[in-house]
Design an enzyme around this catalytic site. Structure first.
Site, PDB file in Angstrom:
ATOM      1  N   CYS A   1      -2.265  -2.047  13.449  1.00  0.00           N
ATOM      2  CA  CYS A   1      -3.237  -2.169  12.357  1.00  0.00           C
ATOM      3  C   CYS A   1      -4.011  -3.483  12.414  1.00  0.00           C
ATOM      4  O   CYS A   1      -5.146  -3.556  11.941  1.00  0.00           O
ATOM      5  CB  CYS A   1      -2.524  -2.080  11.007  1.00  0.00           C
ATOM      6  SG  CYS A   1      -1.453  -0.651  10.807  1.00  0.00           S
TER       7      CYS A   1
ATOM      8  N   ASP B   1       4.679  -1.849   7.781  1.00  0.00           N
ATOM      9  CA  ASP B   1       5.457  -0.855   7.048  1.00  0.00           C
ATOM     10  C   ASP B   1       5.957   0.237   7.987  1.00  0.00           C
ATOM     11  O   ASP B   1       7.104   0.671   7.915  1.00  0.00           O
ATOM     12  CB  ASP B   1       4.594  -0.193   5.967  1.00  0.00           C
ATOM     13  CG  ASP B   1       4.198  -1.145   4.859  1.00  0.00           C
ATOM     14  OD1 ASP B   1       4.657  -2.297   4.887  1.00  0.00           O
ATOM     15  OD2 ASP B   1       3.434  -0.742   3.977  1.00  0.00           O
TER      16      ASP B   1
ATOM     17  N   CYS C   1      -3.680  -3.838   7.385  1.00  0.00           N
ATOM     18  CA  CYS C   1      -2.539  -3.007   7.018  1.00  0.00           C
ATOM     19  C   CYS C   1      -2.367  -3.023   5.501  1.00  0.00           C
ATOM     20  O   CYS C   1      -3.023  -3.780   4.790  1.00  0.00           O
ATOM     21  CB  CYS C   1      -1.278  -3.496   7.731  1.00  0.00           C
ATOM     22  SG  CYS C   1       0.074  -2.286   7.780  1.00  0.00           S
ATOM     23  N   ASP C   2      -1.462  -2.182   5.022  1.00  0.00           N
ATOM     24  CA  ASP C   2      -1.392  -1.848   3.596  1.00  0.00           C
ATOM     25  C   ASP C   2      -1.387  -3.044   2.655  1.00  0.00           C
ATOM     26  O   ASP C   2      -2.142  -3.077   1.681  1.00  0.00           O
ATOM     27  CB  ASP C   2      -0.126  -1.027   3.316  1.00  0.00           C
ATOM     28  CG  ASP C   2      -0.116   0.299   4.041  1.00  0.00           C
ATOM     29  OD1 ASP C   2      -1.029   0.539   4.849  1.00  0.00           O
ATOM     30  OD2 ASP C   2       0.808   1.088   3.811  1.00  0.00           O
ATOM     31  N   LYS C   3      -0.519  -4.010   2.894  1.00  0.00           N
ATOM     32  CA  LYS C   3      -0.350  -5.109   1.945  1.00  0.00           C
ATOM     33  C   LYS C   3      -1.365  -6.219   2.153  1.00  0.00           C
ATOM     34  O   LYS C   3      -1.575  -7.062   1.289  1.00  0.00           O
ATOM     35  CB  LYS C   3       1.073  -5.679   2.028  1.00  0.00           C
ATOM     36  CG  LYS C   3       2.168  -4.636   1.884  1.00  0.00           C
ATOM     37  CD  LYS C   3       1.981  -3.759   0.669  1.00  0.00           C
ATOM     38  CE  LYS C   3       2.955  -2.586   0.662  1.00  0.00           C
ATOM     39  NZ  LYS C   3       2.795  -1.647   1.776  1.00  0.00           N
TER      40      LYS C   3
ATOM     41  N   CYS D   1      -3.424   3.260   9.869  1.00  0.00           N
ATOM     42  CA  CYS D   1      -2.983   4.659   9.920  1.00  0.00           C
ATOM     43  C   CYS D   1      -4.095   5.595   9.454  1.00  0.00           C
ATOM     44  O   CYS D   1      -4.784   5.327   8.474  1.00  0.00           O
ATOM     45  CB  CYS D   1      -1.742   4.841   9.066  1.00  0.00           C
ATOM     46  SG  CYS D   1      -0.349   3.839   9.648  1.00  0.00           S
TER      47      CYS D   1
ATOM     48  N   GLU E   1       9.316   1.652   0.463  1.00  0.00           N
ATOM     49  CA  GLU E   1       8.679   2.965   0.486  1.00  0.00           C
ATOM     50  C   GLU E   1       9.639   3.995   1.065  1.00  0.00           C
ATOM     51  O   GLU E   1      10.337   3.715   2.042  1.00  0.00           O
ATOM     52  CB  GLU E   1       7.412   2.932   1.349  1.00  0.00           C
ATOM     53  CG  GLU E   1       6.325   2.066   0.779  1.00  0.00           C
ATOM     54  CD  GLU E   1       5.077   2.007   1.658  1.00  0.00           C
ATOM     55  OE1 GLU E   1       4.067   1.481   1.196  1.00  0.00           O
ATOM     56  OE2 GLU E   1       5.141   2.510   2.798  1.00  0.00           O
TER      57      GLU E   1
ATOM     58  N   SER F   1       5.154   5.772   0.649  1.00  0.00           N
ATOM     59  CA  SER F   1       4.070   5.525   1.580  1.00  0.00           C
ATOM     60  C   SER F   1       2.870   6.363   1.179  1.00  0.00           C
ATOM     61  O   SER F   1       3.003   7.434   0.583  1.00  0.00           O
ATOM     62  CB  SER F   1       4.519   5.913   2.994  1.00  0.00           C
ATOM     63  OG  SER F   1       3.415   6.066   3.851  1.00  0.00           O
TER      64      SER F   1
END
Length: 563
Positions: A56, A88, A129-131, A201, A452, A478
């Site tokens: 990512c 993650d 990425c997510d965070k 993702c 998650e 997730s």
């Protein structure tokens, strides 16, 4: 000796580098590449979340170079600095995943620390990425200096047997292998082909959800959320963002001018229309708190009552973000929602224009596409994000219900004290039709870190039980999770929420229609069980996780650490 130049655009850097007494500061900056003329320019920090721990973010230093190029070409002085990222997808299902949500706070704190210390006048933050994304946004809100967020971009899909793959394909393949639907060779082939290169993702998981929400919020340039990580469009997005920060400085436009109540309502609307991740609830609450905006769980219910889910995107749908990019990204969707009166067009954005002005010349989607449904034929007529209350969640919980799972689930509790226990039970075949998997002590304080539950939910799907089994937890899900799931249950078990006293065999109802999560146990029995309950010992007593557990607020408040 440096002079003050244009102090209207150098509010902070002038304090660091101007005047005789700041000669030592200038001396150090000469060593990192500053020329005499650079001290007269506004300084823009480029917060890069580059890391080789995950695809990512593996390309983001290159994007940071392009953002710096844009700043320098616009007569600013760019300074690139790094912050952390974790993965993650790699840590999922392990003890290490407890650091995931914690990393959001570390990223926010570190960006705030560097920008505050170094006296940068503006900021470009690049997340992949997510965070990273909410972490960057929390920092930009706290700092309130002219700023832009750039999304690192989505990954291109993998392919196996003419089927498009992403990381969730691998998690679900594990469940399929456990159920002997595929063999080891097939699992290995999927594993090797699912992640072809750089980027986040590929479905409407948390990264693409948050990128879309931030664009709708007005803090990214138009289309930043809908560009492949490895593309000329993304490189140009970075350069334009660098130049745009200089315009924000000239016009004194700060995040507080953009991140308003109505702007957050726009972000929530886009998350719902796209069928986005449950994590968006947690992150938007945290971003709003950092912006001094009063957004609550109930705002998701209020807005969700009249916003339809229109996107047929993974995990519950058929398409990936790369395919949405091919038909125009989210801008045409925003135009549809604006024309329907579902977005606040007057909100200011980082272009210096309003949302309505940005969308004025946006062309509609191709007539033959079926990724984004029309308003009269939605996938779901209202939100897929259901905020549930009840005796199991008196402060609220978050369900992801697209309608494909049904709207009501009645089942029997099977209780687990941690994610790993539940996963092994699913893979061994101990979970059967009608079970409600209860995973507790996974909340922000109890985990600590609110992991998650992608491994157990994917195993359920891989086992073919997606229609027959529900899962509830005080942990998170997730963005790749689908099925009948309820997370973010508050109060969490560790602080004495009713989830702590659920027993095997208890009957539970998840009712997305009536927004209720109900434990069918008499109040007197619940009270008696609570008398017997004792809080478990803290799992960590030193270090980051211990510190986090002491500071973190409830998930219903965004799980922030400075509440």
């Amino acid at each position: 000796m440096a002079n003050s130049g244009d102090n209207n655009t150098r509010t902070f850097s002038s304090l660091v580098v101007d005047g005789m007494e700041r000669a030592p500061s200038r001396a150090m900056l000469h060593a990192v590449g500053f020329k005499n003329e650079d001290f007269k320019k506004p300084q823009v920090g480029i917060a890069s979340t580059w890391s080789m721990v995950t695809p990512c973010n593996m390309h983001i230093n290159n994007l940071a170079d392009h953002a710096a190029k844009g700043v320098d070409a616009a007569q600013g002085k760019a300074v690139i600095f790094n912050t952390i990222t974790i993965s993650d997808g790699i840590s999922m299902g392990t003890e290490g995943m407890k650091y995931s949500l914690v990393s959001r706070e570390v990223i926010a704190d570190s960006i705030e620390t560097v920008v505050g210390c170094q006296g940068f006048d503006g900021v470009v933050a690049i997340g992949g990425c997510d965070k990273n994304m909410p972490g960057c946004m929390i920092a930009l809100a706290r700092l309130n200096r002219p700023s832009i967020f750039v999304y690192g971009g989505t990954i291109l899909p993998g392919c196996h047997k003419k089927q498009k793959l992403d990381v969730v394909s691998v998690f679900e393949a594990v469940g399929a292998r456990a159920n002997n639907k595929i063999d080891d060779q097939e699992l290995e082939a999927i594993e090797q082909k699912a992640i072809p290169g750089a980027g986040s993702c590929g479905g409407m998981y948390t990264a693409n959800t948050m990128a879309s929400a931030i664009e709708a919020l007005g803090m990214s340039l138009p289309n930043s959320s809908a560009q492949a990580a490895v593309s000329e469009d993304k490189r140009l997005d970075c350069e334009r963002a660098g130049a745009a920060v200089l315009e924000l400085l000239k016009n004194d436009i700060k995040p507080s001018d953009i991140m308003t109540q109505k702007a957050f309502e726009n972000a929530i609307t886009i998350v719902i229309a796209l069928g986005g991740s449950t994590n968006a609830v947690l992150h938007l609450l945290a971003m709003a708190y950092a912006s001094n905006i009063d957004i609550t769980l109930d705002d998701f219910t209020r807005i969700g009552a009249h916003v339809p889910m229109l996107a047929d995107l993974k995990p519950s749908g058929r398409y990936q973000m790369a395919e949405l990019i091919e038909i125009g990204g989210i801008q045409p969707l925003m135009k549809i929602l604006l024309d329907q009166g579902l977005l606040h067009g007057e909100c200011l954005t980082v272009t210096g224009k309003t949302l309505a002005e940005n969308l004025a010349d946006v062309q509609p989607y191709p007539a033959d596409q079926d990724i984004i449904r029309s308003l009269d034929k939605p996938i779901k007529k209202d939100s897929h994000l259901a905020i549930l209350y009840g005796n199991l969640a008196i402060e609220g919980s978050v369900a992801k219900v697209t309608g494909k799972e049904g709207l009501v689930f009645n089942g029997t509790a099977k209780v687990f004290e941690a994610e790993e226990q539940a996963l092994q039970s699913i893979l061994k075949g101990d979970i059967v039709k009608g079970d409600v998997i209860v995973i507790r002590y996974e909340g922000p304080k109890g985990g600590p870190g609110m992991r998650e539950m992608l491994s157990p939910t994917s195993a359920v799907m891989g086992k073919g039980l997606g229609q027959d089994v529900a899962l509830i937890t005080d942990g998170r899900f997730s963005g790749g999770t689908h099925g009948f799931v309820v997370g973010h249950i508050t109060p969490e078990a560790f602080v004495g929420g009713a989830l702590a006293i659920v027993e095997n065999g208890d009957k539970i109802t998840i009712d997305a229609d009536n927004k209720q999560l109900t434990l069918h146990v008499d109040d007197e029995v619940i009270a008696e069980r609570m008398k017997q309950w004792q809080q478990p010992k803290a799992r960590y007593t030193r270090g980051v996780l211990s510190k986090y557990a002491k500071l973190v607020s409830s998930a219903s408040l965004g799980a922030v650490t400075d509440h």
